[in-house]
Design a protein around this motif. Sequence first.
Motif, PDB file in Angstrom:
ATOM      1  N   GLY A  16       0.110  -1.095   1.347  1.00 19.76           N
ATOM      2  CA  GLY A  16       0.741  -1.782   0.313  1.00 19.76           C
ATOM      3  C   GLY A  16       0.325  -2.893  -0.406  1.00 19.76           C
ATOM      4  O   GLY A  16      -0.452  -2.121  -1.794  1.00 19.76           O
ATOM      5  N   ILE A  17      -0.963  -3.672   0.849  1.00 20.47           N
ATOM      6  CA  ILE A  17      -1.570  -4.375   0.483  1.00 20.47           C
ATOM      7  C   ILE A  17      -2.971  -4.265  -0.578  1.00 20.47           C
ATOM      8  O   ILE A  17      -3.154  -4.129  -1.737  1.00 20.47           O
ATOM      9  CB  ILE A  17      -1.556  -5.430   1.002  1.00 20.47           C
ATOM     10  CG1 ILE A  17      -0.623  -6.246   1.402  1.00 20.47           C
ATOM     11  CG2 ILE A  17      -3.234  -6.510   0.947  1.00 20.47           C
ATOM     12  CD1 ILE A  17      -0.034  -7.155   0.476  1.00 20.47           C
ATOM     13  N   PHE A  18      -3.197  -2.776   0.403  1.00 21.09           N
ATOM     14  CA  PHE A  18      -4.970  -2.067  -0.170  1.00 21.09           C
ATOM     15  C   PHE A  18      -4.322  -1.013  -1.010  1.00 21.09           C
ATOM     16  O   PHE A  18      -5.517  -0.291  -0.714  1.00 21.09           O
ATOM     17  CB  PHE A  18      -5.277  -1.942   1.236  1.00 21.09           C
ATOM     18  CG  PHE A  18      -6.080  -3.183   1.568  1.00 21.09           C
ATOM     19  CD1 PHE A  18      -6.521  -3.762   1.512  1.00 21.09           C
ATOM     20  CD2 PHE A  18      -5.889  -3.424   3.714  1.00 21.09           C
ATOM     21  CE1 PHE A  18      -7.559  -4.913   1.848  1.00 21.09           C
ATOM     22  CE2 PHE A  18      -5.723  -4.639   4.607  1.00 21.09           C
ATOM     23  CZ  PHE A  18      -6.996  -5.404   3.142  1.00 21.09           C
ATOM     24  N   GLN A  19      -2.963  -0.628  -0.946  1.00 19.21           N
ATOM     25  CA  GLN A  19      -2.919   0.777  -2.162  1.00 19.21           C
ATOM     26  C   GLN A  19      -3.838   2.039  -0.918  1.00 19.21           C
ATOM     27  O   GLN A  19      -4.538   2.351  -2.048  1.00 19.21           O
ATOM     28  CB  GLN A  19      -3.162   0.568  -3.109  1.00 19.21           C
ATOM     29  CG  GLN A  19      -2.393  -0.946  -4.256  1.00 19.21           C
ATOM     30  CD  GLN A  19      -0.986   0.099  -4.254  1.00 19.21           C
ATOM     31  OE1 GLN A  19      -0.815   0.465  -5.279  1.00 19.21           O
ATOM     32  NE2 GLN A  19      -0.145  -0.751  -3.456  1.00 19.21           N
ATOM     33  N   ASN A  20      -4.298   1.878  -0.560  1.00 19.30           N
ATOM     34  CA  ASN A  20      -4.757   2.873   0.881  1.00 19.30           C
ATOM     35  C   ASN A  20      -3.653   3.310   1.790  1.00 19.30           C
ATOM     36  O   ASN A  20      -3.536   3.101   2.694  1.00 19.30           O
ATOM     37  CB  ASN A  20      -6.000   2.061   1.251  1.00 19.30           C
ATOM     38  CG  ASN A  20      -6.572   3.455   2.183  1.00 19.30           C
ATOM     39  OD1 ASN A  20      -6.585   4.360   2.041  1.00 19.30           O
ATOM     40  ND2 ASN A  20      -8.058   2.941   1.861  1.00 19.30           N
ATOM     41  N   PRO A  21      -3.029   4.900   1.622  1.00 16.53           N
ATOM     42  CA  PRO A  21      -2.858   5.317   2.314  1.00 16.53           C
ATOM     43  C   PRO A  21      -3.084   5.278   4.169  1.00 16.53           C
ATOM     44  O   PRO A  21      -2.127   5.449   4.805  1.00 16.53           O
ATOM     45  CB  PRO A  21      -2.322   7.089   2.099  1.00 16.53           C
ATOM     46  CG  PRO A  21      -3.242   7.028   0.798  1.00 16.53           C
ATOM     47  CD  PRO A  21      -3.785   6.015   0.668  1.00 16.53           C
ATOM     48  N   MET A  22      -4.471   5.103   4.266  1.00 17.02           N
ATOM     49  CA  MET A  22      -4.833   5.115   4.904  1.00 17.02           C
ATOM     50  C   MET A  22      -4.825   3.886   5.835  1.00 17.02           C
ATOM     51  O   MET A  22      -6.163   3.793   7.114  1.00 17.02           O
ATOM     52  CB  MET A  22      -6.646   5.771   5.347  1.00 17.02           C
ATOM     53  CG  MET A  22      -5.983   8.053   4.797  1.00 17.02           C
ATOM     54  SD  MET A  22      -5.924   8.625   5.963  1.00 17.02           S
ATOM     55  CE  MET A  22      -6.600   8.300   7.342  1.00 17.02           C
ATOM     56  N   ALA A  23      -5.116   2.781   5.889  1.00 21.01           N
ATOM     57  CA  ALA A  23      -4.886   1.311   6.364  1.00 21.01           C
ATOM     58  C   ALA A  23      -4.182   1.609   7.506  1.00 21.01           C
ATOM     59  O   ALA A  23      -2.990   1.984   7.612  1.00 21.01           O
ATOM     60  CB  ALA A  23      -4.458   0.366   5.356  1.00 21.01           C
ATOM     61  N   SER A  24      -4.691   0.862   8.732  1.00 20.60           N
ATOM     62  CA  SER A  24      -3.943   1.001   9.696  1.00 20.60           C
ATOM     63  C   SER A  24      -4.170  -0.111  10.126  1.00 20.60           C
ATOM     64  O   SER A  24      -5.421  -1.645   8.957  1.00 20.60           O
ATOM     65  CB  SER A  24      -4.480   1.202  11.074  1.00 20.60           C
ATOM     66  OG  SER A  24      -5.629   1.729  11.141  1.00 20.60           O
ATOM     67  N   PRO A  25      -3.511  -1.128  11.092  1.00 23.26           N
ATOM     68  CA  PRO A  25      -3.631  -2.364  11.553  1.00 23.26           C
ATOM     69  C   PRO A  25      -4.822  -2.201  11.812  1.00 23.26           C
ATOM     70  O   PRO A  25      -5.114  -4.361  12.157  1.00 23.26           O
ATOM     71  CB  PRO A  25      -2.495  -2.267  12.775  1.00 23.26           C
ATOM     72  CG  PRO A  25      -1.475  -1.680  12.191  1.00 23.26           C
ATOM     73  CD  PRO A  25      -2.145  -0.434  11.726  1.00 23.26           C
ATOM     74  N   ASP A  26      -5.823  -2.039  12.076  1.00 24.03           N
ATOM     75  CA  ASP A  26      -7.446  -2.588  12.445  1.00 24.03           C
ATOM     76  C   ASP A  26      -8.143  -2.757  11.669  1.00 24.03           C
ATOM     77  O   ASP A  26      -9.440  -2.382  11.687  1.00 24.03           O
ATOM     78  CB  ASP A  26      -7.728  -1.229  13.823  1.00 24.03           C
ATOM     79  CG  ASP A  26      -7.972   0.192  12.953  1.00 24.03           C
ATOM     80  OD1 ASP A  26      -7.643  -0.299  12.064  1.00 24.03           O
ATOM     81  OD2 ASP A  26      -8.394   0.746  14.233  1.00 24.03           O
ATOM     82  N   ILE A  27      -7.492  -1.984   9.743  1.00 28.57           N
ATOM     83  CA  ILE A  27      -8.847  -1.819   9.171  1.00 28.57           C
ATOM     84  C   ILE A  27      -9.929  -3.226   8.704  1.00 28.57           C
ATOM     85  O   ILE A  27     -11.044  -3.568   8.997  1.00 28.57           O
ATOM     86  CB  ILE A  27      -7.494  -1.956   7.916  1.00 28.57           C
ATOM     87  CG1 ILE A  27      -8.413  -1.829   6.414  1.00 28.57           C
ATOM     88  CG2 ILE A  27      -7.215  -2.641   7.361  1.00 28.57           C
ATOM     89  CD1 ILE A  27      -8.019  -0.392   5.432  1.00 28.57           C
ATOM     90  N   LEU A  28      -9.060  -4.105   9.416  1.00 28.34           N
ATOM     91  CA  LEU A  28      -9.757  -5.597   8.971  1.00 28.34           C
ATOM     92  C   LEU A  28     -10.733  -6.192  10.551  1.00 28.34           C
ATOM     93  O   LEU A  28     -11.310  -7.460  10.400  1.00 28.34           O
ATOM     94  CB  LEU A  28      -9.147  -6.891   8.753  1.00 28.34           C
ATOM     95  CG  LEU A  28      -8.413  -6.700   7.365  1.00 28.34           C
ATOM     96  CD1 LEU A  28      -7.404  -7.964   7.038  1.00 28.34           C
ATOM     97  CD2 LEU A  28      -9.167  -6.281   6.137  1.00 28.34           C
ATOM     98  N   GLY A  29     -10.992  -5.132  11.797  1.00 28.35           N
ATOM     99  CA  GLY A  29     -11.226  -5.263  13.042  1.00 28.35           C
ATOM    100  C   GLY A  29     -10.550  -6.362  13.877  1.00 28.35           C
ATOM    101  O   GLY A  29     -11.477  -6.662  15.397  1.00 28.35           O
ATOM    102  N   ALA A  30      -9.169  -6.670  13.696  1.00 29.94           N
ATOM    103  CA  ALA A  30      -8.613  -7.231  14.476  1.00 29.94           C
ATOM    104  C   ALA A  30      -7.882  -6.516  16.289  1.00 29.94           C
ATOM    105  O   ALA A  30      -8.573  -7.103  16.698  1.00 29.94           O
ATOM    106  CB  ALA A  30      -7.005  -7.396  14.176  1.00 29.94           C
TER     107      ALA A  30
END
Length: 341
Positions: free
Chosen positions: A90-104
Amino acid sequence: MKQTFFTPRNKIILLAVLLIVCILGSFTLGHYPVPLPQLLGILGKHFGLPIQPFWTVQMETAVWNIRLPRVLMSVLVGACLAGAGASYQGIFQNPMASPDILGASAGAGFGAALAILAGLSSVGITLGAFLCSLGTVFLVFTVSRHAKGDRILGLVLAGIMVSSLFQAGTSFIKLAADPTNKLPQITYWLMGSLSGAKWQELGFVLIPMLIGLIPLLLLRWQLNVVTMGDDEARAMGVNAPRIRLWIVLCSTLVTASAVSVSGMIGWVGLVIPHMLRRLVGSDYRYLMPGSMLGGSVFLLIVDNVSRNVTTAGIPIGILTAFIGAPFFLWLITGKGDHYEH
């Protein structure tokens, strides 16, 4: 009548009931089965009810010391990963976003590999993964602040770059690790597993998980507005940048907490929000709690398969990939509603 009953709210209730059924069923499965009456008696005794034991000591040990921490860990990790995935999409308006998108996840893998190489205990490995995960995301934020152009795009690109850096660091640690001892341990941790779940680890991550999950539930109304864009949010009196920052921080916290105790478990935060979006719609008032419940049910079922298929157990990250990839392919190619916001 059918359309009246199967409202998004009722679907959430059915998911909650399904989760309870899966939790009870998880205790009865395993190489040492525990019948439901004995299970309820053991749990009742430990929660203070005056029940005379009608079960064996082995049953009580299996339920309280082994299966209950693992079941609770599965529920919490599934909720964290799916809730973070729904938030990021929702935040990135990207259907491929996942929990590891920011490198966690990459940071947690590096921290765990470093702790294993140093010979730390399981608690030290969990702590190292947790701190490195948070540190990685902080580094991503620092880099993105100096990026020119769109802030959201800069944040995603910084996440990709920093993730690659820490993945390279993990590969170097694997290269330097003892191939007969440390390397297999690092490799197994990176594949993801809940087999080592203990009360001590559960107590370590419970507070951070709750600190992240509760605000995500409370902010789900504002998240609906943020997905419309900053101008629309401003017109409705919502400070979109501030809400976006809080949601990213909470999502990062729950992701770091989950990955630090479970290892690298993929697809949960990507597939489950899409599935729940088809089930309850794109309204985050229902999508957020639905994703958390769906993630818990999914990971609990997969973990039951993991520990019952073979005696040694299959790393749960392998099973989520085997199940998640074909299911996601069906989601994006099948008929029905698409996954737009």
